[in-house]
Enzyme design. Structure first.
Site, PDB file in Angstrom:
ATOM      1  N   HIS A 128     -12.569  -4.655  -8.148  1.00 25.48           N
ATOM      2  CA  HIS A 128     -13.212  -3.666  -9.016  1.00 25.48           C
ATOM      3  C   HIS A 128     -13.645  -2.422  -8.257  1.00 25.48           C
ATOM      4  O   HIS A 128     -14.025  -2.468  -7.087  1.00 25.48           O
ATOM      5  CB  HIS A 128     -14.442  -4.283  -9.698  1.00 25.48           C
ATOM      6  CG  HIS A 128     -15.515  -4.675  -8.744  1.00 25.48           C
ATOM      7  ND1 HIS A 128     -16.503  -3.814  -8.326  1.00 25.48           N
ATOM      8  CD2 HIS A 128     -15.744  -5.847  -8.084  1.00 25.48           C
ATOM      9  CE1 HIS A 128     -17.313  -4.417  -7.481  1.00 25.48           C
ATOM     10  NE2 HIS A 128     -16.870  -5.659  -7.304  1.00 25.48           N
ATOM     11  N   HIS A 142      -0.043   2.477   0.904  1.00 21.29           N
ATOM     12  CA  HIS A 142       0.733   1.234   0.828  1.00 21.29           C
ATOM     13  C   HIS A 142      -0.209   0.083   1.152  1.00 21.29           C
ATOM     14  O   HIS A 142      -0.719  -0.012   2.274  1.00 21.29           O
ATOM     15  CB  HIS A 142       1.898   1.281   1.812  1.00 21.29           C
ATOM     16  CG  HIS A 142       2.829   0.107   1.728  1.00 21.29           C
ATOM     17  ND1 HIS A 142       4.072   0.117   2.314  1.00 21.29           N
ATOM     18  CD2 HIS A 142       2.713  -1.113   1.137  1.00 21.29           C
ATOM     19  CE1 HIS A 142       4.684  -1.045   2.094  1.00 21.29           C
ATOM     20  NE2 HIS A 142       3.864  -1.808   1.380  1.00 21.29           N
TER      21      HIS A 142
END
Length: 211
Positions: free
Chosen positions: A133, A142
């Site tokens: 979250h 990446h």
């Protein structure tokens, strides 16, 4: 929907599997290792400059290159409108409806993106990684396989988080840095460095684009 992949690579094979899993198809793989446009099986192959001959309203583009700096350079070179880039999300991925996934981004199998996270443009969320979250993954980031960003983590533009790395809550990682595989990050990491280990420590200064 049809897709054109820029970069005929192993990474591109995984992206193609994600595209097919959604019922779409890849019609072309463009790479500058090819001197001219030609047909190979069901694909057109050729140099990146051939893209103008292949784009239409039913076609999206994905940069299928794992190297973050090269991906950015190709985006700058192509100068395509953002709506021409596809967003590819494997159907096994779990994406919170309150999170946002940007254009040109690829979300591989078994990825989890939890509530109120922002995954920006041309990002790779690789197989099985977890973005908890309130995280932010900037442009050209990446996140490698099985890496975990715990709550409130910020990973800025161009940084790569290595496979099976764990980043503690609310940590910030700067631009164009590299976090080595298997690391545990317990303090903020600045721009343009390589950090590895448990806990992660800086071992190298890097170039402007992490080269």
């Amino acid at each position: 929907m049809n897709y054109i992949l820029i970069g005929d690579s192993g990474h591109g094979k995984v992206i193609e599997d994600c595209i097919r899993a959604n019922g779409h198809q890849v019609i072309a793989k463009l790479d500058d290792k090819y001197p001219s446009l030609f047909k190979m099986g069901s694909y057109m192959k050729g140099p990146i400059t051939a893209i103008g001959n292949l784009l239409d309203v039913n076609t999206k583009v994905v940069i299928s290159i794992g190297h973050n700096a090269i991906r950015k350079k190709i985006v700058e070179r192509l100068q395509l409108k953002e709506e021409l880039y596809g967003t590819v999300i494997h159907p096994s991925a779990i994406i919170s409806p309150s999170s946002k996934i940007g254009y040109g981004t690829v979300v591989m199998p078994n990825v989890v993106v939890n509530a109120d996270s922002l995954v920006d443009n041309h990002v790779i969320l690789n197989t099985g990684c977890i973005v908890e979250h309130d995280c932010i993954a900037g442009n050209f980031v990446h996140i490698s396989p099985s890496a975990v960003l715990t709550g409130g983590v910020i990973v800025q533009e161009g940084t790569q988080v290595g496979a099976r790395t764990s980043i503690n809550p609310t940590i910030q990682i700067g631009k164009w840095s590299m976090i080595g595989a298997g690391s545990t990050v317990i303090q903020n990491i600045p721009d343009h460095v390589t950090a590895v280990g448990v806990p992660a420590k800086i071992i190298k200064e890097r170039g402007t684009f992490g080269d």
